[in-house]
Write a protein that holds these residues in place. Structure first.
Motif, PDB file in Angstrom:
ATOM      1  N   LEU A 160      42.417  12.404  71.425  1.00  0.00           N
ATOM      2  CA  LEU A 160      41.842  13.731  71.598  1.00  0.00           C
ATOM      3  C   LEU A 160      42.427  14.685  70.559  1.00  0.00           C
ATOM      4  O   LEU A 160      43.610  15.033  70.607  1.00  0.00           O
ATOM      5  N   GLY A 161      41.609  15.091  69.628  1.00  0.00           N
ATOM      6  CA  GLY A 161      42.066  16.009  68.614  1.00  0.00           C
ATOM      7  C   GLY A 161      40.969  16.323  67.625  1.00  0.00           C
ATOM      8  O   GLY A 161      39.932  15.662  67.586  1.00  0.00           O
ATOM      9  N   THR A 162      41.195  17.369  66.821  1.00  0.00           N
ATOM     10  CA  THR A 162      40.216  17.834  65.850  1.00  0.00           C
ATOM     11  C   THR A 162      40.957  18.242  64.589  1.00  0.00           C
ATOM     12  O   THR A 162      42.065  18.789  64.663  1.00  0.00           O
ATOM     13  N   ASN A 163      40.368  17.995  63.455  1.00  0.00           N
ATOM     14  CA  ASN A 163      40.969  18.366  62.177  1.00  0.00           C
ATOM     15  C   ASN A 163      40.710  19.849  61.921  1.00  0.00           C
ATOM     16  O   ASN A 163      39.859  20.224  61.107  1.00  0.00           O
ATOM     17  N   ILE A 164      41.446  20.694  62.641  1.00  0.00           N
ATOM     18  CA  ILE A 164      41.313  22.145  62.503  1.00  0.00           C
ATOM     19  C   ILE A 164      42.696  22.779  62.530  1.00  0.00           C
ATOM     20  O   ILE A 164      43.695  22.127  62.866  1.00  0.00           O
ATOM     21  N   ALA A 165      42.743  24.058  62.188  1.00  0.00           N
ATOM     22  CA  ALA A 165      43.954  24.865  62.300  1.00  0.00           C
ATOM     23  C   ALA A 165      43.632  26.123  63.099  1.00  0.00           C
ATOM     24  O   ALA A 165      42.573  26.729  62.897  1.00  0.00           O
ATOM     25  N   VAL A 166      44.518  26.491  64.016  1.00  0.00           N
ATOM     26  CA  VAL A 166      44.308  27.688  64.830  1.00  0.00           C
ATOM     27  C   VAL A 166      45.621  28.458  64.938  1.00  0.00           C
ATOM     28  O   VAL A 166      46.700  27.863  64.932  1.00  0.00           O
ATOM     29  N   PRO A 167      45.549  29.792  65.047  1.00  0.00           N
ATOM     30  CA  PRO A 167      46.769  30.543  65.331  1.00  0.00           C
ATOM     31  C   PRO A 167      47.273  30.199  66.725  1.00  0.00           C
ATOM     32  O   PRO A 167      46.484  30.107  67.677  1.00  0.00           O
ATOM     33  N   LEU A 168      48.567  29.971  66.838  1.00  0.00           N
ATOM     34  CA  LEU A 168      49.140  29.611  68.137  1.00  0.00           C
ATOM     35  C   LEU A 168      49.559  30.878  68.866  1.00  0.00           C
ATOM     36  O   LEU A 168      50.435  31.615  68.416  1.00  0.00           O
ATOM     37  N   LYS A 169      48.919  31.119  70.016  1.00  0.00           N
ATOM     38  CA  LYS A 169      49.191  32.340  70.776  1.00  0.00           C
ATOM     39  C   LYS A 169      50.392  32.187  71.693  1.00  0.00           C
ATOM     40  O   LYS A 169      51.149  33.143  71.895  1.00  0.00           O
ATOM     41  N   ALA A 170      50.581  30.985  72.269  1.00  0.00           N
ATOM     42  CA  ALA A 170      51.649  30.832  73.254  1.00  0.00           C
ATOM     43  C   ALA A 170      52.048  29.373  73.390  1.00  0.00           C
ATOM     44  O   ALA A 170      51.265  28.465  73.102  1.00  0.00           O
TER      45      ALA A 170
END
Length: 243
Positions: A160-170
């Motif tokens: 389970l995963g995706t080749n993306i980047a996201v800002p980590l909020k918590a």
């Protein structure tokens, strides 16, 4: 010797392997860009992974596993990449990251507590708003403006995963509880778990960089502890508690 390049956490890594399976595992991250660094696997690396695996199972009193050389090589590649990433202000972290509306939430806990189960509840509760970033070993880049969570090929037994980047909020530490509840915690309360769940390089210089990055991680995101009973209400409680 198969050789290909992969872009993981914004770094291009050239991987030279003995077996082809490593490249099948990483195929969603393939790139033609110039490499930032390279990783080469030898038969000695695979033998070392077998020795480490056997030692861990023996320590737990479990029967020794019979992992194939191909699977052991995957672990060797992961380990060699993880050893280098602190040079780029990036940690490999053991946890499950899910994004809702483009913002990431990382759940971590002792093995068997239910990280994957909890993020499954988030996917059920939020539907298309939720995207799995990585269910096992995301990479976290620590910047002056915050923390970015990246998908990696190392996304757990369910893939389970995706080749993306996201800002980590918590970051949220999970515990089991009869009733769902969440509360903020201090960096002091969270630090031992953050350090335990960060990959710690064998190289002393890179280990010192990792410790410094863990300090910055603890200061760079909001920290919570969630007691949950694995009912879907846990997703609602957790999300609303971290808004």
């Amino acid at each position: 010797m198969p050789k290909r390049k992969y872009k993981i956490a914004d770094k291009v890594i050239e991987v030279s392997s003995i077996h082809e399976l490593v490249h099948e595992y990483c195929k969603e991250y393939i790139t033609d860009e110039a490499p930032d660094f390279s990783v080469t696997i030898t038969p000695e690396d695979i033998a070392l992974e077998k020795q480490k695996s056997d030692s861990e199972y023996a320590y737990e009193g479990l029967p020794l596993p019979n992992f194939s050389d191909e699977l052991l090589e995957e672990t060797a590649v992961y380990r060699k990449i993880a050893e280098v990433m602190p040079d780029y202000d990036t940690l490999v972290f053991h946890g499950s990251v899910i994004a809702v509306d483009g913002e990431g939430y990382l759940f971590t806990a002792k093995s068997g507590t239910g990280k994957s189960t909890h993020t499954r509840l988030w996917r059920e509760y939020f539907g298309e708003r939720a995207v799995m970033v990585n269910d096992d070993k995301p990479m976290l880049k620590i910047t002056d403006s915050g923390v970015v969570a990246y998908g990696t090929p190392y996304n757990g037994k369910h893939g389970l995963g995706t080749n993306i980047a996201v800002p980590l909020k918590a970051i949220c530490i999970l515990t089991r509880a009869a009733e769902n509840h969440i509360e903020p915690i201090t960096r002091e309360q969270a630090y031992s778990m953050l350090l335990q769940q960060s990959y710690r390089p064998a190289n002393s210089e890179k280990l010192m960089k990792t410790l410094a990055l863990t300090d910055r991680l603890a200061d760079g995101v909001k920290l919570y502890q969630l007691g949950c009973n694995m009912d879907i209400e846990a997703a609602k409680v957790a999300y609303e508690g971290m808004l």
